[in-house]
Design an enzyme around this catalytic site. Structure first.
Site, short mmCIF file in Angstrom:
data_model
loop_
_atom_site.label_atom_id
_atom_site.label_comp_id
_atom_site.label_asym_id
_atom_site.label_seq_id
_atom_site.Cartn_x
_atom_site.Cartn_y
_atom_site.Cartn_z
N SER A 1 32.09 41.79 41.35
CA SER A 1 33.31 41.79 42.17
C SER A 1 34.39 40.78 41.82
O SER A 1 35.48 40.83 42.38
CB SER A 1 32.95 41.61 43.63
N SER B 1 34.92 44.01 44.60
CA SER B 1 35.47 43.92 45.94
C SER B 1 36.58 42.86 46.07
O SER B 1 37.35 42.91 47.03
CB SER B 1 34.37 43.61 46.94
N LYS C 1 39.47 34.87 49.41
CA LYS C 1 38.95 36.18 49.80
C LYS C 1 38.52 36.10 51.27
O LYS C 1 37.96 35.08 51.70
CB LYS C 1 37.76 36.52 48.89
#
Ligand code: GLN
Length: 485
Positions: A177, A153, A78
Site C-alpha cells: 500500500s 491503500s 494517512k
C-alpha cells in the site's frame, strides 16, 4: 510556486532564511484548495492547525532554533494514523466521527520535529484495498489522469505528494500500500523492515505485516523523514533496539560491483510489455553505474497472493472485532434487541462490503474445522517465502523488479472482479511476507504518459542501503522531477 520545492529544497531554503514556513504553507494550501475537490485526496483538511504550526515555526526560524530538518515543512498523514483531537476515520463509516485521545507514535514524532499538518489523507477502508475505491468517502483520483485510480491503500498520501499539496506524507504498507500508489502516482515510497517504524496508534489491519513509512518526491526526502520516524518505541514491542542510521549521510556510496538479483518469477508473461521494457531500461542504468545483474529464483512467489488472502483477513478479523458499537465509534440506528443485535447492526451499518468480505474470510480460515487446513498451512508457506529471500541475499546485495503488473487503471475497471485486483499485488506481497524493506521509485512513463515504478528490495534493516541505491538512480535520471499538475 513554493509547493514545487522538494522536502530537501524546502528545508535548505528555510534554514538559509530564504523562505518562511508560513509562506511555504500558503503556497501548499493554495494548491490543495485547487485540487482537492476534484481529486478527493484529503478526508480532513487541517488548514487552521497548519497555520498555527507554521507561525510557531516562523518564530523558531527567527530565533535560529529549528527542531529538526523537517521543522516548518507541510506534510500529510494517512487517515489510519491516529491524531489527538483531529478526526481519524480509517476511511470507515464506523469511525466517521472518531476523535482520538492520543497521537500515534509516528504522528507524535513528526509533531515534535515540527510537522505542519495539511490534513488526513484518503485510504481504502482500514487499508483494505489497492485503489482507495473501498473508502467509505469516495475514490481518490490519480493526478496524472483523473479517470484513473491513485492506487491504494495509501492513494490519498500518494496523490497529496504527486499533486504537490505537501512535501511528504506518511502511508502504511501491509501488502503493497505504499509502493503501489507511489508507483501509480510517480513518486518515491518506502516500505520499511517490519518493526523499523512504530505501529503504535496506527489502526491495525494485519498486525504481523503492517508497516508505516514515508512517501515523497525523492529518495533523499524519504531518508530525511526516516531519520525522524524510525526507531524503537516502548509502546510497540515489535520495534527492536537497533540503531537508526543517519540515512541522509549514507546517500553517497558508489554502486561499483553491486550485485543485483533479478527474480525470474517477476518477469512473467502477465507483466505488461511496456512496463517490462521500462524496467529493463532502468536496470541498464544501474549497469552503467557499475552494478552487476544476476538472474535469481524466488520459487515460493507463486503462493504469495493466495496465502496473503488467508493470513491478512485472519488478522484483520481479529483486529476489527473491537468495533462492537459499545466502546467507541458508530452507534447503530434504530432499536437494538440485545447485545448480539447491537454487534450485528453496528457492523452491518458501519463496515463496507470489502471489509465485510475479509472479516468473513478471516473467521472462516480461523474456525476450528479449517484452521489447520488453511491458516496453519499458510503460515508454513510464509516461512518458505522468507527463506527464498534469505537464500537470495546470500548471493546478491539487493533485488530489483517491477512494483506492479501494469500502470494505474481506470476507476471501476476491477469492480466486478475483485480477484483480479487481488492478483495485482503479486509483486509487492512477497517482501511484506518476508518482512524485508522495499523501495518504489519512478523509472519511466508509458505511452499513455502514466508513471511506472521500479522496486528495490533489500535484506532486513538495510534501508540505508536501498535508499542509497535509489538515490543514485535519481542522480542519473529525472523521472522523479516530472510533474503531474
Ligand atoms: N492491496 C492489498 C490489500 O488489499 C494491500 C493493502 C495494504 O498494503 N494495506 O490487502
Amino acid at each position: 510556486m513554493l509547493e514545487n520545492l522538494t522536502l530537501k529544497e524546502a528545508s535548505d531554503g528555510l534554514r538559509a532564511k530564504k523562505i518562511k514556513p508560513s509562506e511555504l504553507l500558503n503556497d501548499n494550501l493554495e494548491r490543495l484548495k485547487n485540487v482537492n475537490t476534484e481529486l478527493n485526496i484529503y478526508l480532513t483538511e487541517t488548514a487552521e492547525i497548519a497555520k498555527n504550526q507554521a507561525s510557531e515555526a516562523d518564530l523558531r526560524q527567527e530565533k535560529g532554533n529549528f527542531l529538526s530538518l523537517l521543522d516548518g515543512i507541510p506534510g500529510a498523514l494517512k487517515d489510519i494514523v491516529n491524531t489527538k483531537g483531529i478526526r481519524s476515520t480509517s476511511a470507515s463509516k464506523i469511525l466517521e466521527n472518531f476523535i482520538p485521545p492520543y497521537n500515534a507514535t509516528v504522528a507524535q514524532k513528526l509533531f515534535d520535529a515540527g510537522l505542519v499538518l495539511t490534513g488526513k489523507t484518503n485510504t481504502d477502508e482500514f487499508a483494505c484495498g489497492g485503489t482507495t475505491e473501498f473508502s467509505a468517502f469516495g475514490v481518490t483520483k490519480n493526478p496524472w489522469d483523473k479517470e484513473r485510480v491513485a492506487g491504494g491503500s495509501s492513494g490519498g498520501s500518494a496523490a497529496a505528494v504527486a499533486s504537490r499539496t505537501c512535501q511528504y506524507a506518511i502511508g502504511t504498507d501491509t501488502g503493497g500500500s505504499i509502493r503501489q500508489p507511489a508507483s501509480f502516482c510517480g513518486i518515491s515510497g518506502l516500505k520499511v523492515t517490519y518493526g523499523r517504524v512504530s505501529r503504535s496508534g496506527v489502526t491495525a489491519m494485519a498486525s504481523s505485516l503492517d508497516t508505516v513509512g514515508p512517501m515523497a518526491r525523492t529518495v533523499e526526502d524519504l531518508a530525511m523523514v526516516m531519520e525522524v520516524i524510525a526507531g524503537t518505541d516502548i509502546n510497540d514491542s515489535t520495534t527492536p533496539k537497533i540503531d537508526v542510521p543517519k540515512y541522509t549521510e549514507l546517500l553517497n556510496q558508489d554502486l561499483k560491483g553491486l550485485k543485483i538479483g533479478i527474480p525470474r518469477e517477476y518477469f512473467t508473461e502477465k507483466l505488461d510489455d511496456e512496463n517490462r521494457q521500462i524496467i529493463q531500461n532502468a536496470l541498464k542504468e544501474y549497469e552503467k553505474m557499475g552494478a552487476v545483474l544476476k538472474e535469481i529464483n524466488l520459487p515460493a512467489t507463486k503462493y504469495a497472493v493466495a496465502i496473503y488472502y488467508i493470513i491478512s483477513p485472519a488478522e484483520l478479523s481479529a483486529n476489527l472485532a473491537r468495533f462492537d458499537g459499545i466502546r467507541y465509534g458508530l452507534k447503530p440506528e434504530g432499536n437494538v434487541d440485545d447485545i448480539a443485535d447491537q454487534y450485528y447492526k453496528t457492523r452491518n451499518q458501519g463496515f463496507g462490503p470489502e471489509v465485510k468480505r475479509r472479516i468473513l474470510t478471516g473467521n472462516y480460515v480461523l474456525s476450528a474445522g479449517y484452521f489447520d487446513a488453511y491458516y496453519k498451512k499458510a503460515l508454513k508457506i510464509r516461512t518458505l517465502i522468507k527463506q527464498d529471500f534469505e537464500n537470495a541475499f546470500k548471493d546478491v546485495d539487493v533485488i530489483m523488479c517491477p512494483v506492479t503488473l501494469s500502470s494505474a487503471y481506470k476507476i471501476g475497471a476491477k469492480n466486478d472482479d475483485v480477484l483480479s485486483m487481488y492478483l495485482e499485488d503479486a509483486f509487492t506481497i512477497p517482501a511484506s511476507m518476508a518482512g524485508v524493506p522495499s523501495l518504489s521509485i519512478p523509472c519511466g512513463f508509458n505511452s499513455e504518459n502514466l508513471p511506472i515504478g521500479l522496486q528495490i528490495i533489500g535484506p532486513q534493516f538495510s534501508e540505508d542501503k536501498i535508499l542509497n541505491i535509489g538515490h543514485q538512480f535519481q542522480l542519473m535520471t529525472d523521472w522523479h522531477k516530472k510533474s503531474a499538475i
